[in-house]
Design a protein around this motif. Structure first.
Motif, PDB file in Angstrom:
ATOM      1  N   ALA A  32      19.691  61.894 -17.532  1.00 42.21           N
ATOM      2  CA  ALA A  32      20.182  63.487 -17.506  1.00 42.21           C
ATOM      3  C   ALA A  32      19.296  63.891 -18.510  1.00 42.21           C
ATOM      4  CB  ALA A  32      21.638  63.718 -17.717  1.00 42.21           C
ATOM      5  N   ARG A  33      19.153  63.420 -19.655  1.00 43.37           N
ATOM      6  CA  ARG A  33      18.488  64.020 -20.718  1.00 43.37           C
ATOM      7  C   ARG A  33      16.918  64.156 -20.533  1.00 43.37           C
ATOM      8  NH1 ARG A  33      18.573  62.959 -27.143  1.00 43.37           N
ATOM      9  NH2 ARG A  33      17.895  64.899 -27.792  1.00 43.37           N
ATOM     10  N   ASN A  34      16.284  62.919 -19.977  1.00 46.30           N
ATOM     11  CA  ASN A  34      14.876  63.114 -19.699  1.00 46.30           C
ATOM     12  C   ASN A  34      14.653  64.171 -18.562  1.00 46.30           C
ATOM     13  OD1 ASN A  34      14.189  61.247 -21.524  1.00 46.30           O
ATOM     14  ND2 ASN A  34      14.578  59.517 -20.099  1.00 46.30           N
ATOM     15  N   GLY A  35      15.788  64.200 -17.735  1.00 46.41           N
ATOM     16  CA  GLY A  35      15.612  65.227 -16.451  1.00 46.41           C
ATOM     17  C   GLY A  35      15.419  66.669 -17.000  1.00 46.41           C
ATOM     18  N   ASN A  36      16.105  67.036 -17.970  1.00 51.07           N
ATOM     19  CA  ASN A  36      16.087  68.237 -18.611  1.00 51.07           C
ATOM     20  C   ASN A  36      14.751  68.508 -19.324  1.00 51.07           C
ATOM     21  OD1 ASN A  36      17.299  70.699 -19.491  1.00 51.07           O
ATOM     22  ND2 ASN A  36      17.340  69.852 -21.643  1.00 51.07           N
ATOM     23  N   LEU A  37      14.179  67.391 -19.942  1.00 53.55           N
ATOM     24  CA  LEU A  37      12.956  67.545 -20.651  1.00 53.55           C
ATOM     25  C   LEU A  37      11.897  67.652 -19.747  1.00 53.55           C
ATOM     26  CD1 LEU A  37      13.411  65.023 -23.422  1.00 53.55           C
ATOM     27  CD2 LEU A  37      13.773  67.460 -23.604  1.00 53.55           C
ATOM     28  N   ILE A  38      11.982  67.018 -18.499  1.00 53.02           N
ATOM     29  CA  ILE A  38      10.942  67.176 -17.158  1.00 53.02           C
ATOM     30  C   ILE A  38      10.799  68.578 -16.892  1.00 53.02           C
ATOM     31  CG2 ILE A  38      10.301  66.282 -15.055  1.00 53.02           C
ATOM     32  CD1 ILE A  38      10.972  63.457 -15.826  1.00 53.02           C
ATOM     33  N   ALA A  39      11.995  69.154 -16.572  1.00 49.73           N
ATOM     34  CA  ALA A  39      12.096  70.277 -15.952  1.00 49.73           C
ATOM     35  C   ALA A  39      11.680  71.265 -16.952  1.00 49.73           C
ATOM     36  CB  ALA A  39      13.438  70.936 -15.678  1.00 49.73           C
ATOM     37  N   ALA A  40      11.876  71.183 -18.410  1.00 47.56           N
ATOM     38  CA  ALA A  40      11.252  72.015 -19.441  1.00 47.56           C
ATOM     39  C   ALA A  40       9.704  71.968 -19.288  1.00 47.56           C
ATOM     40  CB  ALA A  40      12.053  71.599 -20.631  1.00 47.56           C
ATOM     41  N   ALA A  41       9.103  70.783 -19.392  1.00 45.47           N
ATOM     42  CA  ALA A  41       7.829  70.468 -19.337  1.00 45.47           C
ATOM     43  C   ALA A  41       7.300  71.221 -18.114  1.00 45.47           C
ATOM     44  CB  ALA A  41       7.622  68.988 -19.586  1.00 45.47           C
ATOM     45  N   GLY A  42       7.556  71.235 -17.142  1.00 43.89           N
ATOM     46  CA  GLY A  42       7.351  71.665 -15.548  1.00 43.89           C
ATOM     47  C   GLY A  42       7.355  73.479 -15.984  1.00 43.89           C
ATOM     48  N   MET A  43       8.248  73.800 -16.634  1.00 47.77           N
ATOM     49  CA  MET A  43       8.297  75.273 -16.832  1.00 47.77           C
ATOM     50  C   MET A  43       7.391  75.816 -17.810  1.00 47.77           C
ATOM     51  SD  MET A  43      10.232  77.934 -16.338  1.00 47.77           S
ATOM     52  CE  MET A  43      11.941  77.405 -16.005  1.00 47.77           C
ATOM     53  N   THR A  44       7.037  74.789 -18.962  1.00 51.59           N
ATOM     54  CA  THR A  44       6.019  75.283 -19.896  1.00 51.59           C
ATOM     55  C   THR A  44       4.566  75.410 -19.332  1.00 51.59           C
ATOM     56  OG1 THR A  44       7.384  73.854 -21.332  1.00 51.59           O
ATOM     57  CG2 THR A  44       5.161  74.628 -22.187  1.00 51.59           C
ATOM     58  N   LEU A  45       4.275  74.324 -18.273  1.00 45.36           N
ATOM     59  CA  LEU A  45       3.230  74.432 -17.557  1.00 45.36           C
ATOM     60  C   LEU A  45       2.967  75.735 -16.559  1.00 45.36           C
ATOM     61  CD1 LEU A  45       2.652  71.015 -16.002  1.00 45.36           C
ATOM     62  CD2 LEU A  45       1.205  71.909 -17.890  1.00 45.36           C
ATOM     63  N   ALA A  46       3.934  75.863 -16.031  1.00 49.56           N
ATOM     64  CA  ALA A  46       3.857  77.142 -15.441  1.00 49.56           C
ATOM     65  C   ALA A  46       3.759  78.356 -15.915  1.00 49.56           C
ATOM     66  CB  ALA A  46       5.196  77.255 -14.241  1.00 49.56           C
ATOM     67  N   ILE A  47       4.346  78.553 -17.287  1.00 47.07           N
ATOM     68  CA  ILE A  47       4.177  79.893 -18.123  1.00 47.07           C
ATOM     69  C   ILE A  47       2.873  79.940 -18.672  1.00 47.07           C
ATOM     70  CG2 ILE A  47       5.032  80.885 -20.144  1.00 47.07           C
ATOM     71  CD1 ILE A  47       7.763  79.855 -19.729  1.00 47.07           C
ATOM     72  N   ILE A  48       2.321  78.845 -19.255  1.00 48.78           N
ATOM     73  CA  ILE A  48       0.832  78.908 -19.755  1.00 48.78           C
ATOM     74  C   ILE A  48       0.044  79.004 -18.509  1.00 48.78           C
ATOM     75  CG2 ILE A  48      -0.732  77.312 -20.794  1.00 48.78           C
ATOM     76  CD1 ILE A  48       1.591  75.877 -22.306  1.00 48.78           C
TER      77      ILE A  48
END
Lengths: 472, 113
Positions: A32-48
């Protein structure tokens, strides 16, 4: 510029994939915890990517960057501080608050996008998919924002349940008016911004009235539902801009959120409709009170006796409920557990799926207090063990151990699976007083021969218990 | 009847045209719905809250829309700038707060001992 565009497409694609994997991993405790981090990383990519690579169809890059960065920095600082400082017991309302922010964001985007339709074109009506998406974005975003804020206030204890006379009828009429106004806007040839604000205002009112009558214990279901609403609003935005990351992210949350809402309802053995109409409480309270006298007298137990019971037990089962969360008794409960374990008593926790105010609430709280994950038993694991349990300590739980759910068809909680604590040798119920639980019904368990009551605040009761134990 | 039928068929043609133009989005819609259901279906009750919180953070992707709106607002259109700015702040709150809260919840699921 073509390269930038393709790179942006790739980033959006990665973001979408990260959302899917993130959600999948979030549904398993190990990942679960890594899943959250992966989604957060994806979000960061999309925003940048959006900030630096996006171009409008006319080829304009993103302007106003200083403003945007200021906004992002402010949002990041406030968001991080709020999320870091919030107490574990207040998690549900925090989620609701952030959800409301997303809804408001979606609504504001739609308001801004509508601006380009305010010039009259005299040729066509506004009956097109883009205006439809804008209107839906405003309606759903506003409902989600207002509803989430009410849910937040309710869980904070700042807003009481309130039912207007003929509330359901009123809500339905209001909803029809909102939809009618939306249809009217689309039938015009010139966008009427004033009317759009009316739609937004009425949607906000609808959001308030939608959540206001629903009881506090059902807020998690409502938050989960509003969560999927915001997902939908985000997806409408994605449609508007032809943005695949927004589209997939939004729809994914929309459908997953709906399923999650239904799962939560199932765990309480109630239908979503039943939750939304708010049939719980109210009429059942009076019926339950009438029975109270016939149930006999509840027997109290002294601290010393209770400590002795636990000390010489082979297995003690703790059943935590909302009372434990309110009293912040998770740490002292863990200490109690350690003292007993040191003396060779096996201690486990039996967690009902809807114990507390949110599914998983108890697990999070107890984990915060360093209780080992494998000591937390789910209902299906715990129920067969009660027969061989010497002492069950019910800490601030009520409806989830009420035998009426099994054998009283007139009870409003009839059919809800419960923890079979009455099968154990002794049940000790820690409670402030004899008041009914959230469902507003009497609990026959308290009057059983093998049940003892220990009145008082959960935290101070257990503190005293620990002291007694150490003196033995 | 003779008037209603052409009117209806006109609209049916419109609907089909709409679907045809946006067929890609329709595919994404259908597949995402199925994926969302599939991904969630077997989740233990323990994880309902973190999962909801994680999903909550993911719909913060709406911030992309806020950035686009804000990025193309005319510098003299103050209403658009203010609304866009608010949208960016709120969207960021949703994303950042959502992921941080979820992480805090999950931090506690570490296996002890």
């Amino acid at each position: 510029m073509e390269f930038q565009e393709n790179l942006l497409h790739l980033l959006y694609f990665l973001a979408s994939v990260s959302f899917i994997f993130g959600l999948k991993m979030l549904s398993n405790p190990k990942t679960a915890r890594n899943g959250n981090l992966i989604a957060a990383a994806g979000m960061t990519l999309a925003i940048i990517g959006t900030l630096f690579l996006y171009h409008s169809p006319e080829g304009k890059p993103i302007g106003n960057l200083p403003w945007i960065f200021t906004g992002i920095i402010i949002g990041t600082i406030i968001g991080t501080l709020m999320a870091k400082r919030v107490k574990m017991t207040s998690m549900p309302q925090m989620v609701s608050f952030f959800n409301g922010m997303g809804g408001a964001c979606a609504a504001l985007i739609s308001v801004n996008e509508f601006g380009k339709y305010t010039q009259s074109n005299y040729a066509e009506t506004l009956f097109n998919s883009e205006v439809l998406m804008i209107l839906l974005g405003i309606m759903i975003g506003s409902v989600s924002f207002a509803g989430s804020m009410i849910a937040y206030g309710k869980l904070e204890g700042k807003i009481k349940d309130y039912v207007l006379p003929r509330q359901q009828l009123f809500n339905t009429v209001l909803l029809l008016i909102i939809l009618g106004l939306g249809a009217f806007i689309m039938s015009q040839t010139e966008g009427n911004l004033g009317l759009l604000y009316v739609v937004m205002f009425l949607s906000l009112v609808y959001g308030v009235l939608f959540v206001l009558p629903i009881g506090g214990a059902d807020m998690p279901v409502v938050i989960s539902l509003l969560n999927s609403f915001t997902g939908l609003a985000a997806a409408f935005g994605g449609f508007l801009y032809g943005n695949k990351a927004m589209l997939t992210g939004g729809i994914l949350v929309g459908s997953a959120g709906t399923i999650l809402t239904i799962l939560m309802c199932n765990a309480m053995n109630r239908s979503l409709l039943n939750v939304l109409v708010g049939a719980f409480g109210g009429q059942s309270g009076a019926a339950g009170a009438a029975h109270a006298g016939e149930l006999g007298v509840a027997k109290e137990v002294s601290l010393n006796d209770c400590a002795i019971l636990c000390n010489y037990a082979q297995r003690v089962m703790v059943v935590p409920g909302y009372g434990l969360a309110v009293a912040q008794a998770q740490h002292i409960t863990h200490e109690f557990e350690s003292v007993l374990e040191a003396r060779g008593v096996e201690v486990k926790y039996a967690i009902h799926p809807v114990a507390g105010r949110m599914p998983g609430h108890m697990n999070v709280l107890l984990a915060e207090a360093d209780v080992a994950y494998d000591k937390l038993l789910e209902m299906e694991e715990a129920n067969p063990l009660f027969k061989n349990t010497d002492v069950v300590l019910v800490i601030g739980a009520n409806d989830v151990v009420n035998p009426a759910a099994k054998d009283d068809p007139t009870s409003p909680i009839y059919g809800m699976p419960i923890l079979d604590v009455d099968e154990s040798k002794t049940v000790v119920v820690l409670k402030r007083g004899m008041s009914a639980g959230y469902a507003g019904i009497e609990n026959r368990l308290f009057f059983n021969d093998n049940t003892r009551m220990l009145f008082g605040d959960a935290k101070s009761s257990i503190e005293k218990l620990v002291r007694e134990l150490k003196n033995l | 009847m003779t008037e209603v039928l052409p009117f209806l068929s006109q609209h049916i043609v419109e609907i089909f045209r709409f679907l045809g133009q946006h067929i890609e989005a329709v595919y994404i819609l259908a597949l995402s719905i199925l994926l969302g259901i599939e991904v969630i279906s077997n989740v233990p009750a323990v994880l309902h809250t973190p999962l909801m919180s994680g999903a909550n953070a993911i719909h913060g992707v709406v911030i992309i829309g806020a950035i686009i709106v804000m990025g193309h607002a005319e510098p003299d259109n103050y209403l658009a700038l203010i609304l866009g700015f608010l949208a960016v702040v709120m969207g960021t709150l949703n994303v950042v707060g959502g992921f941080v809260v979820t992480d805090r919840m999950l931090e506690m699921f570490k296996k002890k001992k």
